[in-house]
Scaffold this motif. Sequence first.
Motif, short mmCIF file in Angstrom:
data_model
loop_
_atom_site.label_atom_id
_atom_site.label_comp_id
_atom_site.label_asym_id
_atom_site.label_seq_id
_atom_site.Cartn_x
_atom_site.Cartn_y
_atom_site.Cartn_z
N PRO A 1 15.37 6.56 1.00
CA PRO A 1 14.89 7.72 0.26
C PRO A 1 15.42 8.05 -0.93
CG PRO A 1 15.09 7.95 2.63
CD PRO A 1 15.58 6.59 2.39
N GLN A 2 16.82 7.61 -0.80
CA GLN A 2 17.30 7.96 -2.01
C GLN A 2 17.14 6.78 -3.35
OE1 GLN A 2 21.64 9.23 -1.68
NE2 GLN A 2 21.36 9.21 0.44
N ALA A 3 17.10 5.85 -2.76
CA ALA A 3 16.64 4.52 -3.71
C ALA A 3 15.24 4.44 -4.45
CB ALA A 3 17.06 3.38 -3.11
N ARG A 4 14.39 5.01 -3.59
CA ARG A 4 13.06 4.85 -3.77
C ARG A 4 12.38 5.81 -3.72
NH1 ARG A 4 10.86 -1.15 -0.99
NH2 ARG A 4 12.91 -2.42 -1.48
N GLY A 5 12.86 7.13 -3.25
CA GLY A 5 11.97 8.26 -3.40
C GLY A 5 11.26 8.63 -2.46
N ARG A 6 10.46 9.66 -2.32
CA ARG A 6 9.68 9.98 -1.22
C ARG A 6 8.44 9.11 -0.95
NH1 ARG A 6 10.61 14.62 1.11
NH2 ARG A 6 8.36 14.97 1.56
N ILE B 1 0.84 -1.21 0.21
CA ILE B 1 0.17 -0.05 0.00
C ILE B 1 0.72 1.39 0.09
CG2 ILE B 1 -2.08 -1.08 1.08
CD1 ILE B 1 -0.89 0.35 3.78
N GLN B 2 2.18 1.30 0.20
CA GLN B 2 2.99 2.21 0.41
C GLN B 2 4.51 1.80 -0.03
OE1 GLN B 2 5.66 2.89 2.71
NE2 GLN B 2 5.88 4.95 2.33
N ASP B 3 5.16 2.80 -0.71
CA ASP B 3 6.63 2.78 -0.84
C ASP B 3 7.28 4.07 -0.75
OD1 ASP B 3 9.01 1.49 -1.70
OD2 ASP B 3 8.31 1.18 -3.92
N GLY B 4 8.75 3.86 -0.49
CA GLY B 4 9.68 5.10 -0.46
C GLY B 4 9.32 5.63 0.91
N CYS B 5 10.21 6.66 1.32
CA CYS B 5 10.21 7.15 2.73
C CYS B 5 10.49 8.65 2.75
CB CYS B 5 11.17 6.23 3.46
SG CYS B 5 11.11 6.48 5.10
N ASN B 6 10.03 9.32 3.57
CA ASN B 6 10.28 10.63 3.69
C ASN B 6 11.17 11.09 5.13
OD1 ASN B 6 8.50 11.23 1.66
ND2 ASN B 6 6.93 12.14 2.98
N TYR B 7 11.80 9.93 5.72
CA TYR B 7 12.40 9.87 6.87
C TYR B 7 13.80 10.11 6.39
CZ TYR B 7 8.37 8.49 9.87
OH TYR B 7 7.36 8.51 10.57
N VAL B 8 14.92 10.38 7.13
CA VAL B 8 16.17 10.80 6.92
C VAL B 8 17.07 9.98 8.07
CG1 VAL B 8 16.14 12.76 5.53
CG2 VAL B 8 16.23 12.91 8.11
N CYS B 9 16.81 8.77 8.10
CA CYS B 9 17.77 7.79 9.29
C CYS B 9 19.07 7.88 8.61
CB CYS B 9 16.95 6.89 9.29
SG CYS B 9 15.22 6.75 10.01
N SER B 10 19.93 8.00 9.43
CA SER B 10 21.22 8.33 9.08
C SER B 10 21.96 6.97 8.24
CB SER B 10 21.97 8.77 10.35
OG SER B 10 22.18 7.31 11.04
N PHE B 11 21.45 5.88 8.52
CA PHE B 11 21.95 4.43 7.71
C PHE B 11 21.20 4.14 6.70
CE2 PHE B 11 18.94 3.57 11.25
CZ PHE B 11 17.78 2.76 10.48
#
Length: 286
Positions: free
Chosen positions: A18-23, A4-14
């Motif tokens: 977010p860069q690979a799958r987008g927002r 139901i969802q993909d990507g992530c808006n979080y910026v966890c340091s590890f």
Amino acid sequence: FLKIQDGCNYVCSFCIIPQARGRSRTISIQEALKEAKQLVENGFKEIVLTGVNIGEYENSSGEKLEVLVQKILEIEGLERLRLSSVEPNTINNNLLKLLKSNRKTMDHFHIPLQSGNDEILKSMRRKYDVKFYKELIWKIKKEFPRAAFGADIIVGYPGETIEQFQDTYNLLEELPITHFHVFPFSKRQKTTAAKLPEQIQGDEKKRRVKALIALGEIKLLDFSQSMLGESFEVLFESQDEEGYWSGYTSNYLKVKVKNQENLKNEIRSVVLNKMDSVQLFGEIIY
């Protein structure tokens, strides 16, 4: 599995997601219902809602996750519904109340931890601290007494001291976490954590991983043994060469039952009556 969802808006340091799958982005409730109904029509009795960060469903779609869950639970023919990994800071009381009120929802929760030390959590840019996580787990356990909990844990994060690792070990020992998903820290290019000093050596990371895996095995064994004598609805999936059918309880314990019938995709009430090493066995009641 229904994504139901993909990507992530979080910026966890590890994390490179977010860069690979987008927002973060989602499918609508209407789309999810259409796909869920199709799965049920195709014979699936259990649906698992999945995504990178499904707890952010509302922030990405404008529609509440609990509304989506409620509507899927209303689908005729669906017998069981699970949620995949849900970030602790996104679990609200309305969602828990809904899950508790419906017989189709499973008492199995996967709630990432990553570290049991507040300094490490802060460096990771996680959106909770140890106190918040502990209170959440115990609150859910109070509402779902037979619940099983899964957790992701990263060990060997840059700069993690022996004492900080011990904090994680002690927290996992204390909490009713039953399914450990342990990962050694791995450098991901273009992430903050990859550039941090005090990178932990491979041998030490392996030692810490091994220690947590051993603890996880003990915790799962103890939890499984505590369920002996209890009865559960089990959805059977496959049969082995010895004639044992295996399936999962609501709280995600694998159970084997010897039976002559074809139990594939059948839900039966089973009493857990024996444990051999780490394997649970049961007997069909009806």
